[in-house]
Scaffold this active site. Sequence first.
Site: not given
Length: 473
Positions: A16, A131-132, A185, A188-189, A192-193, A456
Site C-alpha cells: 500500500m 480503500s481499494g 473505514k 466500510h469493511n 464489505e464482509y 425486573h
Amino acid sequence: MSKTECDIGVLGLGVMGRSFALNMADRGFRVGVYNRTEEKTVRFLEEQAGGRPIEAGSTLQAFAEILKRPRAVLIFVPAGAPVDETIDELIPLLDPGDLVVDCGNSHFKDTDRRNRMLAGKGLLFLGLGVSGGESGARTGPSLMPGGSGEAYRRIRSILEASAARVGGEPCVAYLGPGSAGHYVKMVHNGIEYGLMELIAESYDLLRRGLDLSVEQLASTYAKWNEGVLNSYLIEITARVLERKDEKTGRPLVELIADRARQKGTGRWTSMDALDLKTPVPTLDTAVTMRNLSDRREERETAARVLGPEAGAASCGGDREAFLPRLEQGLLAAMILAYAQGMSLLKQASRSYGYGLDMSAVTGVWRGGCIIRSALLEEIRGAFREEPDLANPLLSPALGRAVMKRRADLVKVVSTAAELGVPVPGFMSALAWFDALRSARLPANLIMAQRDYFGAHRYERVDEEGTFHTQWEA
Ligand code: 6PG
C-alpha cells in the site's frame, strides 16, 4: 532535487505504501520515502520509482530531514503495535505543528488514543482510511480522513489529487474529528464482509444447489454486473470464476481452500455495533460464517455424521426462472447490508460526536473502494434528500426498492432451505427487514419472563410507569 523539499513523506514501503507513493509522485508531488529494511527501499527506487520525484531517507532521521516543514508523514505499517512503535520512533524527530497520518486499518479506539497523545506533544494527527487495495492505492483509492480539520486542510490538495474520481469529484472528504475516518473505514469493511458473504451464498446456491457449471456462473455474474447489481465485487466475482488453474486447467476457484481468513475489521464492526445496541445482523452473520468456514475438521465430521451434502437437487425444475429472482433477491439483500452499516454509522456519529454527513460518506464510497456500486448512488440520493435519516430504508424510494423485491428474497431463502444450502446472510437480511417493519415485536413476552423470574418490571401499552406482577400464587 534539493534535500529539503519533499511535499510529503511515506513511511513503510509495503504494497500500500509504495503504491500510494507512486500515485502521489505521478500527480507531481515530491515524495520522501523510508522503510525500516533498507533493501526494500533500494529495490523500490531501482525497480519502480525511476524518473519520478521520489527521494529516500536511509535512516529515519535522514527521512525527517528531507521533508518540507511543517512535515506531513503518511504511515503505512500494519495496524496494531507497529503503528505505536513507528510513532514513538518518529516523535523525537518531529517539530511542533508537524502532521502524522495513520493510513492503516487501525482500530478507532487506538486512533483516539494516538490523537490525544500526539496533541499533547503539539503534533497534528489524522486517521486515514484507505480503500481499494493495491491497484486503488496506485491509481486512485477512496480516502476516509478523520481527525484535526487543520491537518486535513494542510494535505487536502494532495489527497484530492490522488483519490479516485467519479463525475469529476474526488472520492475523499473530511469526515469528522477524532477517529471518524477510521470508524467509517471499519464500517466500510463490515459492509464489505456482508456483501462478500451474500455473493458467496448466491454462488453456493447456484453451484451446489442448482448444479450450474463454473463457466455458467461466470457468465451469470458478468451479465448481472451489466444490470442492477453493477458493482466492483460482482465484477471481480465474474473474473474470479473465469480464471482457470494453470496446472490442472480446472476453474481455479474450485481448488481454493474454503477457509476464510480475516484481519479483524469486520469483527470490530460487529463488536462495536453490539456496544452501541445497533442491529447489523447480516454483517454479524458474515463474520460468523468466516469463523464457521475456518472450522473445517468440525464441518467434515458433522457432514459425515449428519448426512449427505446438499446439492444437485432441482429448483422446482426451473433454473431459468430462478436466476432473475436470485438477481433481484441479491439486490434486496445488498441494499439491506448497506442499510445496516449506515444505520450503525448514524448511531456512532451521535454516540461519538463525529457529526458525519452521510451524503459525504456515500460520496467518498462511490469510487475507488471495495464496496463501490451503482446502488450507492441511490443511497447517496436518499441522504441528500433527507440528511437526518436514521436508516436509509426509511427513505420511501429505498424502502420500496426492498419491498418490491421481498418476494424474491423469500424465494431465495425458501429454495436454499429446501435444497439444504446455507444462506444465513440472506436469511438475516430478510428477518431484519421484517423485524424493522413490525410495529410490534414479541419483546412483550420477553419482558413478562424477565419480570416473572427476576422482578425486573415492565412497561404497559395503556398506562405510564413500570409494573411488576406477582406471577406465582
Ligand atoms: C479495502 C479492504 C482492505 C483489506 C481488508 C481485508 O478496503 O481496501 O477492505 O482494507 O483488503 O482489510 O480484510 P480481511 O482480511 O479482514 O478480509
